[in-house]
Design a protein around this motif. Structure first.
Motif, PDB file in Angstrom:
ATOM      1  N   THR A   1      34.604  37.592   5.642  1.00  0.00           N
ATOM      2  CA  THR A   1      34.180  38.122   6.941  1.00  0.00           C
ATOM      3  C   THR A   1      33.153  37.208   7.587  1.00  0.00           C
TER       4      THR A   1
ATOM      5  N   GLY B   1      39.501  28.659  11.714  1.00  0.00           N
ATOM      6  CA  GLY B   1      38.517  28.566  12.791  1.00  0.00           C
ATOM      7  C   GLY B   1      37.492  27.485  12.538  1.00  0.00           C
TER       8      GLY B   1
ATOM      9  N   LEU C   1      41.965  33.098   8.670  1.00  0.00           N
ATOM     10  CA  LEU C   1      41.520  32.960  10.056  1.00  0.00           C
ATOM     11  C   LEU C   1      40.176  32.238  10.135  1.00  0.00           C
ATOM     12  N   GLY C   2      39.258  32.622   9.257  1.00  0.00           N
ATOM     13  CA  GLY C   2      37.942  32.007   9.271  1.00  0.00           C
ATOM     14  C   GLY C   2      37.992  30.532   8.933  1.00  0.00           C
ATOM     15  N   THR C   3      38.761  30.182   7.911  1.00  0.00           N
ATOM     16  CA  THR C   3      38.859  28.778   7.515  1.00  0.00           C
ATOM     17  C   THR C   3      39.547  27.956   8.598  1.00  0.00           C
TER      18      THR C   3
ATOM     19  N   MET D   1      40.166  40.480  14.931  1.00  0.00           N
ATOM     20  CA  MET D   1      41.009  39.432  14.363  1.00  0.00           C
ATOM     21  C   MET D   1      42.183  39.055  15.264  1.00  0.00           C
TER      22      MET D   1
ATOM     23  N   PHE E   1      34.796  34.107   8.907  1.00  0.00           N
ATOM     24  CA  PHE E   1      35.513  34.450  10.138  1.00  0.00           C
ATOM     25  C   PHE E   1      34.546  34.615  11.319  1.00  0.00           C
TER      26      PHE E   1
ATOM     27  N   VAL F   1      46.932  34.824  12.158  1.00  0.00           N
ATOM     28  CA  VAL F   1      46.819  33.719  11.205  1.00  0.00           C
ATOM     29  C   VAL F   1      47.881  32.658  11.497  1.00  0.00           C
TER      30      VAL F   1
ATOM     31  N   HIS G   1      33.320  33.609  15.709  1.00  0.00           N
ATOM     32  CA  HIS G   1      33.684  34.707  16.594  1.00  0.00           C
ATOM     33  C   HIS G   1      32.470  35.458  17.124  1.00  0.00           C
TER      34      HIS G   1
ATOM     35  N   ASN H   1      43.612  37.574   5.202  1.00  0.00           N
ATOM     36  CA  ASN H   1      43.723  37.157   6.593  1.00  0.00           C
ATOM     37  C   ASN H   1      42.373  36.769   7.183  1.00  0.00           C
ATOM     38  N   LEU H   2      41.311  37.472   6.794  1.00  0.00           N
ATOM     39  CA  LEU H   2      39.974  37.066   7.236  1.00  0.00           C
ATOM     40  C   LEU H   2      39.646  35.668   6.735  1.00  0.00           C
TER      41      LEU H   2
END
Length: 829
Positions: free
Chosen positions: A660, A743, A739-741, A345, A663, A819, A667, A735-736
């Protein structure tokens, strides 16, 4: 180790006739201590909702070697705990009571602490105040922080001081076992534990209390060496006899203020534990992130910089050259999963050297089979676990001796004896499974990182790990394990061929992924996160890694001979035949269909109403009102079940694990395939659908699970153990998701920040709304830096509260830094 006792002259004289044979912690002289102020403290006015902490307060200091020292006060229980986050993960703690046995409120008396060292010993001195004219201190517990954690889990601090003393059972049994050995063997084993007698060894099971007096000072010294006598920890209470009196009992200390007001306490803790080597900020964070931090500092608004700086300091407190600690105060040790998840992350803001450090530390702790270590046990925790092995061997020795099996008895006695010289050797825990699939993903990303030179990558791969093998050999061994664990489903993709948890007992399965509480997977056998998310991504990563290795000059033939595990697994064939690997990847990409649950509005209404009927009246009314206002039960819901049961049927618990997958979509290194917006939105939907239909709770965040669609048996299990239940939010999952959204949004924009394809406008709008909705709710909780937080419902209002055993600084929660960095790079609305 032989340490002299250095302190004030009268203390030295007082101890001369009473000092035990064991060497005690060296006390540095008091002439030149260095004053330090807290690096961090919680709750922080203007940053945190102090009411949510319910009387809990904590401070973090740096000692004379820059190691982290955390001190926390739990005012509800009157418990004070000091954690020394060094190479032994130590703690020194006590409880405060008044004359009626009630908890006494402890508070800070001044901000500064004094730190010092002399030889192997380090000290920290600080000041507290007890809100009572007289106070009794008890339940002194000195040793491993793991023991303190277990003591609190068992609600030990709430027991009366007259209750039986708290002793580590495995250590006590070891002493008892040595006591019943034949005299010659007993002496032989006592020498290995640096003890002259069983009596001396037994004295190490609990802390000893002594009081020392002079005209100007009284000192109560509480100390306890480790069971093997090789490390020492002491706590001192100090006072002025003109201001207070002190009386020491066998297990308690009573202090009375002469003024009849509050009792002032000067506390000094001394250790000879090995220090760690902290990393500097620029060793951790890359230049673009540090530049971003400076920009925020220059235009700080609404405490943005204060919050980011606090999180940066949190990362620093957890980072050393030797390891990344999982969190403070309860997990000041290496955790494989926590390090791997954080490294994944944080890649956008960490230096490449940090990913390399994490990979190297994980590889150095691999089991011979390739399993990743979940957690290390060190210091007195290692002693405790080795003691269990010793006791099993000694019990076998006596049992076989009674049966007349002298050879078997002697074999077990020898094995038991051989444990003692190594009794504090670091032990590794290999029972978790998700970390096996996370490591190949981080390795693939590191090897594909264009900012690291090919020479640097080759040097790292060929370098020797801490266990003497090359990093390359260990990487291949672990990939061979993943190949073997995924073989059955790749060949025949049916539910019962998925990666399975092991049996806990005849009717239960052992939770062996991140939801590792007993009920975390609702007694599922096949975890969705391992099978639908991690396994397919790990296979994709292996394909990427093999490609990277070939680009670095490693041929299939040379790799095949690196470690014998390759030839015993599908990895051997994958080295030369990408077709079989691609087939395995495609099979595993289909695993998610086995976990998919679709419910219509009528089914949702039926299940949710039944679940709400099981709740207390106040909670039921609150959630009914919430659901009605939002209309959350009017549309269908599709989600991935938390797990499959023993027969392979979905256990319909809505959960945050798809964060996950969101995210990793941007990645993981994928040989084939592309993004499917509809699939992303389907995974996001439960995060923004109001609880009790979905996961979203306004002012709190997405709860980690919603069991409304499962059986009442599952409801009851989560009610008894709420650690991964509908009553908590996990910062890792938040946070996952963010970060994923973020991304997904970034991947849909061109280099100028505009939508790459106009047809994606509705999709991007949905993503942005979901991101803002979750981010706003979590920020409103004022608890987003915590590992996990909860809530209570009072007078028709939902109030966020700190979860009782939550970490104050948690490694994977500091990923909020990544984030914030990602959010800053998104175009404004």
């Amino acid at each position: 180790m032989s340490l002299s006792l250095l302190t004030l002259g009268f203390v030295l004289q007082a101890l001369a006739s009473t000092a035990p044979r064991n060497p005690v912690v060296a006390l540095p002289p008091n002439d030149a201590p260095r004053q330090v102020t807290p690096v961090l403290f919680f709750p922080e006015p203007g940053m945190d909702d102090t009411a949510a902490y319910q009387g809990y307060t904590t401070r973090f200091y740096r000692d004379s070697k820059s190691n982290t020292v955390q001190i926390y006060l739990d005012r509800r229980s009157g418990r004070e705990v000091l954690l020394w986050a060094d190479a032994l993960d130590e703690s020194a703690a006590f409880s405060a009571r008044d004359a009626r046995g009630r908890a006494v409120r402890l508070d800070w008396s001044g901000d500064a602490a004094a730190v010092d060292d002399s030889g192997a010993a380090r000290t920290i001195t600080y000041h507290l105040q007890a809100a009572a004219p007289s106070v009794t201190l008890g339940w002194f517990l000195l040793g491993s922080m793991r023991v303190e954690r277990d003591f609190q889990y068992e609600r030990g601090p709430l027991r009366p001081f007259t209750a039986p003393p708290y002793i580590v059972a495995s250590e006590s049994l070891l002493v008892a076992n040595i006591a019943r050995l034949p005299a010659a063997e007993q002496r032989r084993q006592l020498v290995l534990l640096n003890a002259a007698s069983v009596t001396e060894l037994r004295s190490r099971l609990t802390a000893t209390i002594r009081i020392l007096r002079s005209d100007s000072t009284w000192i109560v010294r509480i100390e306890r060496p480790a069971l093997d006598g090789r490390s020492h920890l002491a706590l001192e209470l100090r006072g002025n006899p003109r201001e207070s009196t002190a009386r020491a009992g066998k297990r308690t200390v009573s202090i009375r203020a002469r003024s009849g007001s509050a009792v002032n306490l000067t506390i000094r803790v001394i250790t000879d534990g090995t220090p760690l080597t902290p990393l500097a900020r620029r060793e951790i964070f890359n230049a673009p992130f540090l530049s971003f931090l400076d920009q925020i500092k220059a235009r700080d608004t609404a405490n943005s910089y204060r919050r980011l700086e606090r999180e940066v300091r949190g990362v620093e407190l957890l980072s050393s050259n030797e390891k990344l600690m999982a969190g403070l105060p309860t997990y000041a040790t290496y955790f494989g999963r926590d390090a791997l998840m954080t490294a994944l992350m944080m890649r956008s803001i960490w230096t490449p050297a940090m990913s390399q450090r994490v990979i190297a530390s994980v590889l150095g702790k691999l089991a011979p089979t390739g399993d990743v270590s979940h957690e290390e046990a060190l210091g007195e925790q290692a002693i405790r676990e080795h003691a269990d092995e010793y006791n099993a061997r000694i019990n076998a020795y006596f049992r076989l001796a009674r049966k007349g099996d002298r050879a078997g008895a002697d074999s077990n006695l020898t094995a038991a004896r051989e444990i003692l010289p190594e009794i504090r050797r670091v032990r590794e825990n290999y029972h978790m499974m998700d970390d096996e699939f996370q490591l190949p993903i981080l390795e693939a990303l590191y090897l594909a990182d264009s900012t690291v030179s090919a020479e640097g990558k080759r040097a790292f791969l060929l370098a020797k790990s801490s266990n003497g093998e090359s990093h390359l050999a260990l990487m291949l061994r672990e990939m061979a394990l993943v190949a073997t664990e995924t073989r059955a489903f790749a060949q025949n993709p049916t539910a019962t061929n998925l990666v399975s948890f092991v049996r806990h007992d005849s009717t239960h399965w052992q939770s062996a992924s991140w939801r590792d509480s007993d009920v975390g997977y609702a007694n599922g056998r096949f975890a969705m996160d391992i099978n639908a998310i991690w396994a397919p991504r790990a296979l994709e990563a292996i394909a990427s890694t093999l490609s990277s290795l070939r680009a670095l000059g490693f041929t299939s033939q040379s790799l095949d001979t690196v470690t014998p595990e390759i030839g015993r697994s599908p990895l051997g064939a994958w080295l030369t035949d990408s077709t079989s690997l691609n087939h395995a990847i495609e099979s595993w990409r289909g695993a998610r269909r086995l976990f998919t649950v679709a419910l219509g509005p009528r089914e949702i209404e039926q299940h949710v109403r039944a679940k709400l009927a099981s709740l207390p009246a106040g909670e039921r009314r609150y959630w009914e009102t919430t659901m009605t206002k939002a209309g959350a039960n009017k549309d269908s819901l599709v989600f991935l079940a938390l797990a499959l049961d023993a027969r392979g049927s979905p256990i319909p618990v809505v959960n945050t694990d798809p964060a996950t997958d969101i995210f990793l979509r941007d990645h993981a290194v994928r040989p084939t395939g592309g993004r499917v917006p509809s699939a992303v939105l389907q995974e996001i939907e439960p995060f923004v659908r109001e609880y009790p239909v979905g996961l979203f709770v306004n002012g709190l965040g997405p709860v980690v699970a919603n069991d409304a669609y499962a059986s009442p048996e599952v409801w009851r299990a989560f009610e008894k153990e709420i650690y991964h239940s509908p009553r908590v939010v996990w910062g890792r999952e938040v946070n996952l998701f963010l970060l994923g959204t973020a991304g997904q949004i970034s991947a849909s924009l061109d280099s100028s920040g505009r939508v790459a394809d106009p047809s994606l406008e509705p999709y991007l709008r949905s993503l942005r709304n979901a991101l803002d909705r979750v981010h706003t709710a979590v920020t409103a909780s004022h608890l987003q830096h915590n590992e996990v937080w909860s809530y209570r419902i009072s007078d028709g209002r939902l109030l966020p509260i700190r979860y009782g055993t939550s970490g104050d600084v948690q490694l994977w929660n500091t990923t909020d830094l990544a984030v914030q960095y990602a959010l800053s790079r998104l175009p404004r609305h």
